[in-house]
Design a protein around this motif. Sequence first.
Motif, PDB file in Angstrom:
ATOM      1  N   ARG A  23      -1.323   4.147   9.966  1.00 17.12           N
ATOM      2  CA  ARG A  23      -0.194   3.224  10.076  1.00 17.12           C
ATOM      3  C   ARG A  23       0.463   3.333  11.450  1.00 17.12           C
ATOM      4  O   ARG A  23       1.103   2.385  11.920  1.00 17.12           O
ATOM      5  CB  ARG A  23       0.825   3.519   8.980  1.00 17.12           C
ATOM      6  CG  ARG A  23       0.306   3.259   7.564  1.00 17.12           C
ATOM      7  CD  ARG A  23       1.353   3.616   6.524  1.00 17.12           C
ATOM      8  NE  ARG A  23       1.716   5.037   6.588  1.00 17.12           N
ATOM      9  CZ  ARG A  23       2.713   5.584   5.894  1.00 17.12           C
ATOM     10  NH1 ARG A  23       3.449   4.833   5.091  1.00 17.12           N
ATOM     11  NH2 ARG A  23       2.980   6.878   5.990  1.00 17.12           N
ATOM     12  N   ASP A 127       6.137   5.196   1.208  1.00 19.60           N
ATOM     13  CA  ASP A 127       6.242   3.839   0.668  1.00 19.60           C
ATOM     14  C   ASP A 127       6.644   2.826   1.738  1.00 19.60           C
ATOM     15  O   ASP A 127       7.103   1.731   1.418  1.00 19.60           O
ATOM     16  CB  ASP A 127       7.247   3.811  -0.482  1.00 19.60           C
ATOM     17  CG  ASP A 127       8.663   4.215  -0.034  1.00 19.60           C
ATOM     18  OD1 ASP A 127       8.799   4.766   1.092  1.00 19.60           O
ATOM     19  OD2 ASP A 127       9.617   3.991  -0.796  1.00 19.60           O
ATOM     20  N   GLU A 128       6.488   3.195   3.003  1.00 16.99           N
ATOM     21  CA  GLU A 128       6.890   2.309   4.109  1.00 16.99           C
ATOM     22  C   GLU A 128       6.129   0.987   4.024  1.00 16.99           C
ATOM     23  O   GLU A 128       4.894   0.952   3.890  1.00 16.99           O
ATOM     24  CB  GLU A 128       6.587   2.974   5.447  1.00 16.99           C
ATOM     25  CG  GLU A 128       7.258   2.299   6.629  1.00 16.99           C
ATOM     26  CD  GLU A 128       8.661   2.814   6.881  1.00 16.99           C
ATOM     27  OE1 GLU A 128       9.574   1.967   6.916  1.00 16.99           O
ATOM     28  OE2 GLU A 128       8.845   4.020   7.041  1.00 16.99           O
ATOM     29  N   ASN A 129       6.869  -0.113   4.092  1.00 18.39           N
ATOM     30  CA  ASN A 129       6.256  -1.440   4.071  1.00 18.39           C
ATOM     31  C   ASN A 129       5.932  -1.858   5.500  1.00 18.39           C
ATOM     32  O   ASN A 129       6.812  -2.291   6.249  1.00 18.39           O
ATOM     33  CB  ASN A 129       7.197  -2.448   3.418  1.00 18.39           C
ATOM     34  CG  ASN A 129       6.590  -3.844   3.370  1.00 18.39           C
ATOM     35  OD1 ASN A 129       5.395  -4.014   3.600  1.00 18.39           O
ATOM     36  ND2 ASN A 129       7.417  -4.830   3.078  1.00 18.39           N
ATOM     37  N   ASP A 131       4.380  -4.374   6.573  1.00 12.54           N
ATOM     38  CA  ASP A 131       4.480  -5.812   6.825  1.00 12.54           C
ATOM     39  C   ASP A 131       5.853  -6.213   7.345  1.00 12.54           C
ATOM     40  O   ASP A 131       6.037  -7.332   7.832  1.00 12.54           O
ATOM     41  CB  ASP A 131       4.172  -6.591   5.549  1.00 12.54           C
ATOM     42  CG  ASP A 131       2.718  -6.460   5.133  1.00 12.54           C
ATOM     43  OD1 ASP A 131       1.884  -6.195   6.025  1.00 12.54           O
ATOM     44  OD2 ASP A 131       2.420  -6.611   3.927  1.00 12.54           O
ATOM     45  N   SER A 132       6.829  -5.304   7.238  1.00 10.68           N
ATOM     46  CA  SER A 132       8.166  -5.617   7.720  1.00 10.68           C
ATOM     47  C   SER A 132       8.274  -5.465   9.239  1.00 10.68           C
ATOM     48  O   SER A 132       9.251  -5.908   9.836  1.00 10.68           O
ATOM     49  CB  SER A 132       9.203  -4.712   7.036  1.00 10.68           C
ATOM     50  OG  SER A 132       8.986  -3.349   7.386  1.00 10.68           O
TER      51      SER A 132
END
Length: 366
Positions: A23, A127-129, A131-132
């Motif tokens: 990521r 749990d980092e999104n 797509d943000s």
Amino acid sequence: MMADSTFENSVKLGFIEEDTDLRLLRSHFFPSKVGGKPSWLSLSPIPESENLQCMKCKGMLIFLMQVYAPLQIRDDTFHRTIFVFICPKASCCSPDDGSNFKILRSQLSLVNSFFSSDPPNEELRDDENMDSFPNAAKLQSLCYVCGIKGNKKCSQCKRTPYCSKEHQLFDWKAGHKQTCSQESEKEDYKSASGLLFKEFELVTEEEEYSEGDSNNSKSEEERLMEYERLMRSPQLQGLEGKYQAEELEKSATAETEDDKIFLKFKRRIGSEPTQVLRYERCGVPLWVSSTHQPTQSDIPNCSCGAPRIFEFQVMPQLLNYLAVDRLDASLDWGTLCIYTCKNSCSIGNMYKEEFLWKQDFQNAKL
């Protein structure tokens, strides 16, 4: 930070980091990386698919690597990344021929249209999104297979974007055929498996090397001198055959010079044999052979009129991580030397093509 104007006389070595949270290789972390899909710097407009076609087979190139290399020369080079693309077909890989590659440069100011001027926070939650965060896919369609611009869509579901019919067919066989009729746009298979290179972070450190550190160089040079003397000996000079004495001596001298270059290459990388990149903007490449070295006239000027200078080279050790070897044929190189505009000319949010010189090993020395 890979480089700035204070490091132009030093060499930075690049190494593969296999234990990285992938990521952290997204665009907003300004990564240097190998494999996977490109993490675009300028998020829009990205290059059109027709600008990333192989000059030989006209098929689509895929992403090989990118090097984050900012320069402290102007505000618009605060962020700067060089991208390397390659044709995955071994049949397009020819000795001393770089026409199956393409090099692109992108650069942005600290204050730009896409990213915050604050440094990115690399402490990610599980749990980092992702797509943000800023993403090129939010601004245009990206090919589901390779991550370059996808102006085509599946003719049946009208959702999944592709850069070409070639990649659409690949994806259809890889699993889209089974999911095409589903209402969800999210695919649940790994389309790029078997096509893209495995993704790794590229980390750098300063090279520590002294010409006097090589204890073996003297004995190697002595052996080369002995070889030259042998080739000039009366016994060989008197041989009758298809070679005349002067032709034999010329051949021996050329071979010895090539051996010297190759031995210099081996000595220089000997202390860090896993290096996959050497970065030395305004420097001189570490050649693997005495043949097929470019003159200044071989390196075309940038379209802005400025000369191009050497910036970095990709080492053959990278091939060990790409899993490209086959019994019949394989991608291969001795070294890939990347030359970029000396002025890193202003290009706004666009991508600018730069130049690659490919040199291969002679006489299968590795």
